[in-house]
Design a protein around this motif. Structure first.
Motif, PDB file in Angstrom:
ATOM      1  N   UNK A   1       0.819  -1.213   0.000  1.00  0.00           N
ATOM      2  CA  UNK A   1       0.000   0.000   0.000  1.00  0.00           C
ATOM      3  C   UNK A   1       0.850   1.258   0.000  1.00  0.00           C
ATOM      4  N   UNK A   2       1.945   1.261   0.759  1.00  0.00           N
ATOM      5  CA  UNK A   2       2.774   2.463   0.810  1.00  0.00           C
ATOM      6  C   UNK A   2       3.433   2.756  -0.531  1.00  0.00           C
ATOM      7  N   UNK A   3       3.788   1.724  -1.270  1.00  0.00           N
ATOM      8  CA  UNK A   3       4.337   1.939  -2.615  1.00  0.00           C
ATOM      9  C   UNK A   3       3.269   2.565  -3.518  1.00  0.00           C
ATOM     10  N   UNK A   4       2.062   2.044  -3.454  1.00  0.00           N
ATOM     11  CA  UNK A   4       0.969   2.558  -4.285  1.00  0.00           C
ATOM     12  C   UNK A   4       0.629   3.994  -3.922  1.00  0.00           C
ATOM     13  N   UNK A   5       0.618   4.300  -2.627  1.00  0.00           N
ATOM     14  CA  UNK A   5       0.203   5.630  -2.178  1.00  0.00           C
ATOM     15  C   UNK A   5       1.192   6.732  -2.544  1.00  0.00           C
ATOM     16  N   UNK A   6       2.416   6.384  -2.862  1.00  0.00           N
ATOM     17  CA  UNK A   6       3.362   7.403  -3.337  1.00  0.00           C
ATOM     18  C   UNK A   6       2.764   8.135  -4.543  1.00  0.00           C
ATOM     19  N   UNK A   7       2.126   7.380  -5.423  1.00  0.00           N
ATOM     20  CA  UNK A   7       1.537   7.950  -6.629  1.00  0.00           C
ATOM     21  C   UNK A   7       0.061   8.307  -6.441  1.00  0.00           C
ATOM     22  N   UNK A   8      -0.603   7.569  -5.570  1.00  0.00           N
ATOM     23  CA  UNK A   8      -2.050   7.718  -5.442  1.00  0.00           C
ATOM     24  C   UNK A   8      -2.466   8.921  -4.598  1.00  0.00           C
ATOM     25  N   UNK A   9      -1.719   9.220  -3.539  1.00  0.00           N
ATOM     26  CA  UNK A   9      -2.144  10.253  -2.590  1.00  0.00           C
ATOM     27  C   UNK A   9      -2.442  11.595  -3.257  1.00  0.00           C
ATOM     28  N   UNK A  10      -1.534  12.147  -4.076  1.00  0.00           N
ATOM     29  CA  UNK A  10      -1.847  13.445  -4.700  1.00  0.00           C
ATOM     30  C   UNK A  10      -3.093  13.404  -5.569  1.00  0.00           C
ATOM     31  N   UNK A  11      -3.264  12.305  -6.318  1.00  0.00           N
ATOM     32  CA  UNK A  11      -4.427  12.187  -7.197  1.00  0.00           C
ATOM     33  C   UNK A  11      -5.721  12.089  -6.397  1.00  0.00           C
ATOM     34  N   UNK A  12      -5.701  11.261  -5.355  1.00  0.00           N
ATOM     35  CA  UNK A  12      -6.901  11.055  -4.548  1.00  0.00           C
ATOM     36  C   UNK A  12      -7.299  12.331  -3.814  1.00  0.00           C
ATOM     37  N   UNK A  13      -6.310  13.027  -3.240  1.00  0.00           N
ATOM     38  CA  UNK A  13      -6.601  14.273  -2.525  1.00  0.00           C
ATOM     39  C   UNK A  13      -7.160  15.331  -3.470  1.00  0.00           C
ATOM     40  N   UNK A  14      -6.555  15.464  -4.642  1.00  0.00           N
ATOM     41  CA  UNK A  14      -7.036  16.457  -5.613  1.00  0.00           C
ATOM     42  C   UNK A  14      -8.443  16.114  -6.096  1.00  0.00           C
ATOM     43  N   UNK A  15      -8.715  14.831  -6.314  1.00  0.00           N
ATOM     44  CA  UNK A  15     -10.030  14.414  -6.813  1.00  0.00           C
ATOM     45  C   UNK A  15     -11.124  14.699  -5.793  1.00  0.00           C
ATOM     46  N   UNK A  16     -10.980  14.159  -4.583  1.00  0.00           N
ATOM     47  CA  UNK A  16     -12.026  14.316  -3.578  1.00  0.00           C
ATOM     48  C   UNK A  16     -12.105  15.738  -3.051  1.00  0.00           C
ATOM     49  N   UNK A  17     -10.951  16.387  -2.923  1.00  0.00           N
ATOM     50  CA  UNK A  17     -10.950  17.768  -2.450  1.00  0.00           C
ATOM     51  C   UNK A  17     -11.646  18.711  -3.417  1.00  0.00           C
ATOM     52  N   UNK A  18     -11.437  18.492  -4.709  1.00  0.00           N
ATOM     53  CA  UNK A  18     -12.042  19.376  -5.708  1.00  0.00           C
ATOM     54  C   UNK A  18     -13.556  19.156  -5.834  1.00  0.00           C
ATOM     55  N   UNK A  19     -14.050  17.987  -5.411  1.00  0.00           N
ATOM     56  CA  UNK A  19     -15.488  17.713  -5.467  1.00  0.00           C
ATOM     57  C   UNK A  19     -16.252  18.334  -4.300  1.00  0.00           C
ATOM     58  N   UNK A  20     -15.547  18.594  -3.192  1.00  0.00           N
ATOM     59  CA  UNK A  20     -16.226  19.049  -1.988  1.00  0.00           C
ATOM     60  C   UNK A  20     -16.714  20.493  -2.137  1.00  0.00           C
ATOM     61  N   UNK A  21     -17.939  20.789  -1.725  1.00  0.00           N
ATOM     62  CA  UNK A  21     -18.506  22.130  -1.943  1.00  0.00           C
ATOM     63  C   UNK A  21     -17.760  23.260  -1.240  1.00  0.00           C
ATOM     64  N   UNK A  22     -17.140  22.997  -0.081  1.00  0.00           N
ATOM     65  CA  UNK A  22     -16.397  24.058   0.616  1.00  0.00           C
ATOM     66  C   UNK A  22     -14.890  23.840   0.564  1.00  0.00           C
ATOM     67  N   UNK A  23     -14.437  22.600   0.656  1.00  0.00           N
ATOM     68  CA  UNK A  23     -13.000  22.323   0.626  1.00  0.00           C
ATOM     69  C   UNK A  23     -12.384  22.635  -0.731  1.00  0.00           C
ATOM     70  N   UNK A  24     -13.186  22.552  -1.786  1.00  0.00           N
ATOM     71  CA  UNK A  24     -12.647  22.810  -3.130  1.00  0.00           C
ATOM     72  C   UNK A  24     -12.095  24.218  -3.254  1.00  0.00           C
ATOM     73  N   UNK A  25     -12.674  25.172  -2.524  1.00  0.00           N
ATOM     74  CA  UNK A  25     -12.171  26.547  -2.559  1.00  0.00           C
ATOM     75  C   UNK A  25     -10.751  26.618  -2.006  1.00  0.00           C
ATOM     76  N   UNK A  26     -10.470  25.834  -0.973  1.00  0.00           N
ATOM     77  CA  UNK A  26      -9.131  25.819  -0.388  1.00  0.00           C
ATOM     78  C   UNK A  26      -8.133  25.152  -1.321  1.00  0.00           C
ATOM     79  N   UNK A  27      -8.567  24.091  -1.999  1.00  0.00           N
ATOM     80  CA  UNK A  27      -7.687  23.411  -2.956  1.00  0.00           C
ATOM     81  C   UNK A  27      -7.308  24.361  -4.082  1.00  0.00           C
ATOM     82  N   UNK A  28      -8.283  25.113  -4.574  1.00  0.00           N
ATOM     83  CA  UNK A  28      -7.994  26.083  -5.644  1.00  0.00           C
ATOM     84  C   UNK A  28      -7.134  27.234  -5.131  1.00  0.00           C
TER      85      UNK A  28
END
Length: 323
Positions: free
Chosen positions: A113-140
């Motif tokens: 899992x730790x090997x996979x998350x090296x690449x996955x973490x930025x993608x997952x955070x950007x995906x879910x963060x950008x979908x959130x109605x209030x958190x997306x403003x902070x991501x931008x």
């Protein structure tokens, strides 16, 4: 003041110290990892697939829904999403051992899992963060640089992991001697760092802990429960269910805290969530592991009594041999 506007005090030297501690954690995990761990996953992939699906797909999705249900502010929501997108923590192996779960499976899952998350973490955070109605403003607002985050994550967890694997392969005896010290020193260092960070921002922490306390408590309980339910629905045995429960429920919140200061400027809600998660996760995990271990000991003792001399099914009694 709105928690989304709060910035925690954090020096560059402290961030370097945190990165060193996180690197040492990954180094310790790698010292306890061998090629056979990865081969074991290939031979029996069912448990790994269940664990990865629970971590990569279900946990961020359920976390996203939980932030909407609790209606928390943007920085708290983004902090919860960040923690859900972090890789599993190495204390999951310690807790699995204490709970009498499948430690070999835990080691294998954490390594993969730790090997996979090296690449996955930025993608997952950007995906879910950008979908959130209030958190997306902070991501931008921070203009999150996925490639820079990928590089930082590789330097913090990927490079030490590769170094540990190399040392384990070349000098296995040395790795076996060093590994226990690396694991416990890094764990103590991480807990000490989180406590010091919270103490250094105590007024802010106390002002908003009431908001964060419930969110982290529920989030952590959901993560542990999600791991258990996923393993049970997948038809895995009790020892595997214990391993997957901690693999999904225990997240590397220390890495999340480091990323908060590296990419989000120490944003208050995110930092408090990651910091408090790092402490509460250990408390909740140790409590669950201890209760599980006691239950297993009682079950083993009951089984031993029922199969003792003279009991039905006892070989000595069945063959007429006197005790």
């Amino acid at each position: 003041m709105n928690i989304d506007d709060v910035i925690l005090n954090f020096t560059p030297g402290s961030l370097i110290a945190l990165n060193i501690v996180l690197g040492l954690i990954m180094f310790g995990i790698a010292l306890d990892t061998s090629p056979s761990d990865f081969k074991a996953v290939a031979r029996a992939p069912k448990a790994m697939i269940i664990a990865l699906l629970a971590q990569i797909v279900l946990l961020p999705a359920v976390t996203f829904g939980l932030t909407l249900l609790l209606n928390v502010q943007g920085s708290i929501a983004l902090g919860m999403i960040l923690v859900a997108c972090c890789p599993p923590g190495n204390i999951s192996q310690v807790l699995t051992y204490r709970a009498r779960g499948n430690v070999a499976l835990s080691v294998s899952m954490t390594a993969v899992a730790n090997v996979i998350y090296i690449f996955l973490l930025p993608l997952s955070l950007a995906f879910w963060g950008s979908l959130h109605p209030t958190a997306s403003e902070l991501v931008r607002a921070v203009s999150l640089d996925g490639w820079q985050m990928l590089l930082d994550i590789f330097l913090i967890i990927g490079l030490p992991f590769l170094a540990g694997l190399g040392i384990r392969a070349l000098w296995p005896r040395f790795a076996a001697r060093v590994q226990p010290y690396a694991r416990w020193v890094s764990l103590i260092g991480l807990v000490g760092f989180i406590v010091a960070a919270l103490a250094g921002n105590w007024a802010i922490f106390m002002a908003y802990i009431g908001i964060v306390l419930l969110a982290v408590f529920l989030h952590d309980a959901v993560a542990l429960g999600l791991g258990y339910v996923s393993a049970r629905v997948g038809g895995l045995d009790v020892r595997d269910r214990k391993a997957i429960t901690f693999e999904v429920g225990i997240r590397n919140a220390g890495l999340g805290l480091g990323l908060v200061f590296s990419f989000f400027g120490g944003l208050g809600g995110m930092a408090i969530v990651a910091g408090w998660w790092g402490i509460w996760d250990i408390i909740a995990g140790l409590t669950l592991a201890t209760l599980w271990a006691r239950r297993t000991r009682r079950a083993d003792a009951a089984a031993a009594r029922s199969s003792g001399p003279g009991a039905p099914g006892d070989p000595a009694a069945a063959s007429g041999v006197a005790s």
